[in-house]
Design an enzyme around this catalytic site. Structure first.
Site, short mmCIF file in Angstrom:
data_model
loop_
_atom_site.label_atom_id
_atom_site.label_comp_id
_atom_site.label_asym_id
_atom_site.label_seq_id
_atom_site.Cartn_x
_atom_site.Cartn_y
_atom_site.Cartn_z
N ASP A 58 -1.94 6.59 6.41
CA ASP A 58 -2.96 5.68 5.92
C ASP A 58 -3.30 4.73 7.07
O ASP A 58 -2.48 3.89 7.44
CB ASP A 58 -2.41 4.91 4.71
N TRP A 102 0.83 -1.21 0.00
CA TRP A 102 0.00 0.00 0.00
C TRP A 102 0.86 1.26 0.00
O TRP A 102 0.49 2.27 -0.61
CB TRP A 102 -0.99 -0.02 1.15
N LYS A 124 -13.00 -1.93 6.79
CA LYS A 124 -12.36 -2.85 7.75
C LYS A 124 -12.91 -2.59 9.15
O LYS A 124 -13.70 -3.36 9.66
CB LYS A 124 -10.85 -2.70 7.68
C1 LIG Z 1 -3.50 -0.07 4.29
C2 LIG Z 1 -4.37 0.04 3.09
N1 LIG Z 1 -4.32 1.15 2.33
C3 LIG Z 1 -5.08 1.29 1.24
C4 LIG Z 1 -5.94 0.31 0.83
C5 LIG Z 1 -6.79 0.52 -0.39
O1 LIG Z 1 -8.03 0.87 0.06
P1 LIG Z 1 -9.29 1.11 -0.89
O2 LIG Z 1 -9.65 -0.22 -1.44
O3 LIG Z 1 -10.30 1.69 0.05
O4 LIG Z 1 -8.89 2.07 -1.95
C6 LIG Z 1 -6.05 -0.87 1.58
C7 LIG Z 1 -6.98 -1.93 1.17
O5 LIG Z 1 -7.01 -3.02 1.68
C8 LIG Z 1 -5.24 -1.00 2.73
O6 LIG Z 1 -5.30 -2.12 3.47
#
Ligand SMILES: Cc1ncc(COP(=O)(O)O)c(C=O)c1O
Length: 370
Positions: free
Chosen positions: A169, A101, A193
């Site tokens: 994040d 991520w 989540k």
């Molecule tokens: C730490 C983290 N950041 C970003 C994301 C991406 O999130 P989204 O699907 O809401 O764009 C995720 C998805 O699992 C994640 O776990």
């Protein structure tokens, strides 16, 4: 009725009490004769729903008054772009690379500014959080991924970024334990989540980071779309356009549930206890082991492997584990495709009974397969 223990990384389990409340209000919310899904977001009935969700998350997280709470769309992934688009002034940002991520956030940011990756644990398959004491430099912001959903690590000691805004994040650990919001410029998280159903993205942003036409540094470049400017949403109470109404409503129910449980402090204690049950077993087992460094372990996402070195054999056993677990009502335990092995995501809504049931299952699996 059959309910399983769902170890999915997201979308994931919601508290049963929240689902029951939402179900009871499905056809007739609060005497309106409508479902929240059917309501105008500008109606008299809906306004208190979003206002209550905001008030509760402010209370639970102790969000200071000089921060806005925004309910946006586009997931955490859109924040990867909105952050550099809105925050780039000097044109340079520091990112710490702790996994998939972070890599995605970095890739997106590079479209808008120069990115310095000031630390990374890539060479060790991201199994730990790099030690970063102090960050200095001519940076618009420093970005971290507070909890790494795929590899199962989390930041326990934040880097000291001085006056440089720290952006986090927190998609997979928001509200899982107390967090000092005042240490951050922006905290963002997709809902799916710990917050509610997919569709909404929570953004907590310090006022001075919201650029407007009157900002001392001048306005944002005209090419930044209206929908991707923080001031658009901050100025309209997340109602510039139709917000993800139902997702926000369920988030409000989840916030109420957390409050009833005793708040984030109490939830954090429960999460530490839950995680300890699984980590203690993994550390004692001669068959399974955790994959992350002890000082970096996530409370929410716990990957684990068998010690089998033959890849094909390990693969076969992993598949057997996941299938037998599913038959026992413990679902979604396959590891992320980029890591392999297994992963148990035990977000706030996972009851301690679910973790205990998993450990019992693992003990039996170990006995039958070791
Ligand atoms: C730490 C983290 N950041 C970003 C994301 C991406 O999130 P989204 O699907 O809401 O764009 C995720 C998805 O699992 C994640 O776990």
């Amino acid at each position: 009725m059959k309910r399983v223990f769902n170890f999915s990384a997201g979308p994931s389990m919601l508290p049963q009490a929240v689902l029951e409340k939402a179900a009871s209000e499905m056809l007739d919310y609060n005497g309106t004769g409508q479902s929240v899904m059917e309501m105008s977001h500008r109606s008299k009935a809906y306004k208190p729903i979003i206002q209550k969700a905001e008030a509760l998350v402010r209370e639970l997280m102790g969000i200071p008054d000089n921060y806005k709470v925004l309910f946006l769309q586009g997931g955490a992934s859109l924040q990867f772009a909105m952050i550099p688009m809105n925050l780039a002034k000097k044109g340079k940002a520091a990112y710490i690379d702790t996994g998939t991520w972070s890599v995605k956030a970095i890739k997106e940011a590079k479209k808008y500014l120069t990115v310095d990756v000031i630390a990374s644990s890539k060479e060790d398959k991201y199994t730990y959080i790099p030690k970063v004491d102090k960050v200095t430099g001519d940076y618009d912001y420093v970005h971290i991924t507070l909890n790494n959903t795929i590899v199962g690590t989390k930041w326990n000691t934040l880097p000291d970024t001085g006056d440089i805004p720290l952006i986090a994040d927190a998609s997979s650990n928001i509200l899982s334990e107390p967090l000092d919001v005042s240490k951050f410029g922006i905290i963002y998280a997709g809902a799916q989540k710990n917050l509610g159903p997919a569709g909404a993205t929570l953004v907590i942003i310090r006022d001075d980071l919201i650029r407007t036409a009157d900002s001392p540094d001048g306005d944002l470049p005209a090419m930044v779309p209206t929908m991707l400017r923080y001031d658009t949403h901050a100025g309209e109470g997340s109602m510039y356009n139709t917000p993800p109404c139902y997702s926000i409503y369920v988030m409000g129910l989840v916030f109420e549930w957390i409050k009833e449980k005793g708040g984030v402090e109490a939830i954090g204690k429960m999460n530490r206890e839950k995680a300890a049950i699984l980590y203690d077993y993994l550390d004692a087992s001669t068959y399974f082991s955790a994959t992350t460094a002890k000082d970096s372990r996530s409370l929410m996402n716990i990957p684990f492997v068998t010690g089998i070195t033959d890849e094909a054999k390990a693969d076969e056993i992993n598949k057997k584990f996941v299938a037998e677990a599913e038959a026992a009502g413990l679902v979604n335990l396959a590891g992320h495709r980029s890591v392999g092995g297994m992963r148990a995501s035990i977000y706030n809504a996972m009851p301690v009974e679910g973790v205990k049931a998993l450990v019992e299952f693992m003990k039996n699996f170990e006995k039958n397969n070791a």
